[in-house]
Design a protein around this motif. Structure first.
Motif, mmCIF file in Angstrom:
data_model
loop_
_atom_site.group_PDB
_atom_site.id
_atom_site.type_symbol
_atom_site.label_atom_id
_atom_site.label_comp_id
_atom_site.label_asym_id
_atom_site.label_seq_id
_atom_site.Cartn_x
_atom_site.Cartn_y
_atom_site.Cartn_z
ATOM 1 N N LYS A 60 40.170 55.150 44.513
ATOM 2 C CA LYS A 60 41.116 54.757 45.553
ATOM 3 C C LYS A 60 41.858 53.460 45.193
ATOM 4 O O LYS A 60 43.037 53.319 45.471
ATOM 5 N N TYR A 61 41.158 52.529 44.572
ATOM 6 C CA TYR A 61 41.734 51.226 44.268
ATOM 7 C C TYR A 61 42.185 51.071 42.818
ATOM 8 O O TYR A 61 43.046 50.259 42.520
ATOM 9 N N PHE A 62 41.588 51.820 41.911
ATOM 10 C CA PHE A 62 41.828 51.609 40.483
ATOM 11 C C PHE A 62 42.280 52.875 39.778
ATOM 12 O O PHE A 62 41.745 53.250 38.749
ATOM 13 N N LYS A 63 43.263 53.545 40.322
ATOM 14 C CA LYS A 63 43.737 54.776 39.713
ATOM 15 C C LYS A 63 44.655 54.443 38.538
ATOM 16 O O LYS A 63 45.660 53.772 38.682
ATOM 17 N N ASN A 64 44.278 54.891 37.342
ATOM 18 C CA ASN A 64 45.062 54.708 36.111
ATOM 19 C C ASN A 64 45.339 53.238 35.799
ATOM 20 O O ASN A 64 46.417 52.874 35.361
ATOM 21 N N LYS A 65 44.372 52.362 36.020
ATOM 22 C CA LYS A 65 44.532 50.945 35.719
ATOM 23 C C LYS A 65 43.411 50.502 34.794
ATOM 24 O O LYS A 65 42.331 51.068 34.779
ATOM 25 N N TYR A 66 43.697 49.445 34.046
ATOM 26 C CA TYR A 66 42.649 48.845 33.225
ATOM 27 C C TYR A 66 41.724 48.061 34.142
ATOM 28 O O TYR A 66 42.183 47.263 34.949
ATOM 29 N N THR A 67 40.432 48.269 34.032
ATOM 30 C CA THR A 67 39.494 47.707 34.996
ATOM 31 C C THR A 67 38.601 46.604 34.426
ATOM 32 O O THR A 67 37.717 46.147 35.112
ATOM 33 N N GLY A 68 38.828 46.163 33.227
ATOM 34 C CA GLY A 68 37.970 45.146 32.642
ATOM 35 C C GLY A 68 38.619 43.783 32.591
ATOM 36 O O GLY A 68 38.435 43.039 31.633
ATOM 37 N N ASN A 69 39.403 43.416 33.614
ATOM 38 C CA ASN A 69 40.076 42.129 33.591
ATOM 39 C C ASN A 69 39.793 41.344 34.870
ATOM 40 O O ASN A 69 39.100 41.807 35.765
ATOM 41 N N LYS A 70 40.375 40.129 34.947
ATOM 42 C CA LYS A 70 40.125 39.248 36.078
ATOM 43 C C LYS A 70 40.748 39.777 37.361
ATOM 44 O O LYS A 70 40.192 39.601 38.441
ATOM 45 N N LYS A 71 41.888 40.422 37.255
ATOM 46 C CA LYS A 71 42.549 40.958 38.446
ATOM 47 C C LYS A 71 41.681 42.004 39.137
ATOM 48 O O LYS A 71 41.559 42.020 40.354
ATOM 49 N N SER A 72 41.085 42.860 38.361
ATOM 50 C CA SER A 72 40.239 43.893 38.950
ATOM 51 C C SER A 72 38.973 43.304 39.557
ATOM 52 O O SER A 72 38.496 43.776 40.594
ATOM 53 N N SER A 73 38.414 42.269 38.951
ATOM 54 C CA SER A 73 37.229 41.649 39.541
ATOM 55 C C SER A 73 37.585 40.919 40.833
ATOM 56 O O SER A 73 36.788 40.868 41.761
ATOM 57 N N TYR A 74 38.803 40.387 40.906
ATOM 58 C CA TYR A 74 39.268 39.760 42.144
ATOM 59 C C TYR A 74 39.354 40.801 43.262
ATOM 60 O O TYR A 74 38.942 40.553 44.397
ATOM 61 N N VAL A 75 39.848 41.979 42.934
ATOM 62 C CA VAL A 75 39.954 43.066 43.916
ATOM 63 C C VAL A 75 38.561 43.513 44.364
ATOM 64 O O VAL A 75 38.339 43.784 45.547
ATOM 65 N N ILE A 76 37.614 43.579 43.448
ATOM 66 C CA ILE A 76 36.239 43.962 43.801
ATOM 67 C C ILE A 76 35.633 42.944 44.764
ATOM 68 O O ILE A 76 34.960 43.310 45.731
ATOM 69 N N GLY A 77 35.870 41.667 44.532
ATOM 70 C CA GLY A 77 35.395 40.643 45.458
ATOM 71 C C GLY A 77 35.988 40.802 46.845
ATOM 72 O O GLY A 77 35.303 40.634 47.856
ATOM 73 N N LYS A 78 37.261 41.133 46.885
ATOM 74 C CA LYS A 78 37.950 41.354 48.164
ATOM 75 C C LYS A 78 37.352 42.550 48.891
ATOM 76 O O LYS A 78 37.067 42.490 50.093
ATOM 77 N N ILE A 79 37.132 43.645 48.170
ATOM 78 C CA ILE A 79 36.593 44.871 48.776
ATOM 79 C C ILE A 79 35.191 44.636 49.319
ATOM 80 O O ILE A 79 34.875 45.008 50.451
ATOM 81 N N ILE A 80 34.334 44.020 48.522
ATOM 82 C CA ILE A 80 32.939 43.820 48.940
ATOM 83 C C ILE A 80 32.862 42.863 50.124
ATOM 84 O O ILE A 80 32.048 43.044 51.034
ATOM 85 N N ALA A 81 33.730 41.854 50.161
ATOM 86 C CA ALA A 81 33.735 40.909 51.275
ATOM 87 C C ALA A 81 34.177 41.599 52.566
ATOM 88 O O ALA A 81 33.556 41.405 53.621
#
Length: 119
Positions: A60-81
């Motif tokens: 849902k959040y990471f469709k066709n995106k590179y997921t091993g960077n700082k931007k994606s970890s920022y999004v994961i923090g937002k989702i979990i919070a």
């Protein structure tokens, strides 16, 4: 001689044993070169229970995106919070799993704090 992976696991076990004795709710981070994972776990003396989780594997959040960077970890923090606040969890302990507090781990922690988690 211990390698880097074994040293990280030793650091991880030390901190988790402390959290288990204190019956804490923890935000646990795990990372690989491609993905980032975050879980909120309730530690108890005898067992632990995963209350929430978020990862870069969610389409849902990471469709066709590179997921091993700082931007994606920022999004994961937002989702979990946001999920934690929705379930009534506002105060947690940050468990880095033996990783250094920089890069992707730091960005995840910053975004989780920004969106309402206290640690």
């Amino acid at each position: 001689m211990l390698n880097k992976y074994e040293k990280r696991l030793i650091r991880c076990k030390k901190t988790r044993s402390i959290y288990k004795k204190q019956n804490k709710i923890c935000l646990v981070v795990n990372k690989t070169s491609r993905h980032m994972y975050a879980q909120i776990i309730k530690y108890d003396n005898y067992m632990s229970k995963v209350l929430l989780s978020a990862s870069t594997l969610e389409k849902k959040y990471f469709k066709n995106k590179y997921t091993g960077n700082k931007k994606s970890s920022y999004v994961i923090g937002k989702i979990i919070a946001k999920r934690a606040i929705k379930r009534g969890i506002s105060k947690v302990v940050f468990d880095r799993s033996g990783y250094k507090y920089h890069g992707r781990v730091k960005y995840l922690a910053k975004s989780a704090r920004k969106y309402g988690l206290l640690f």
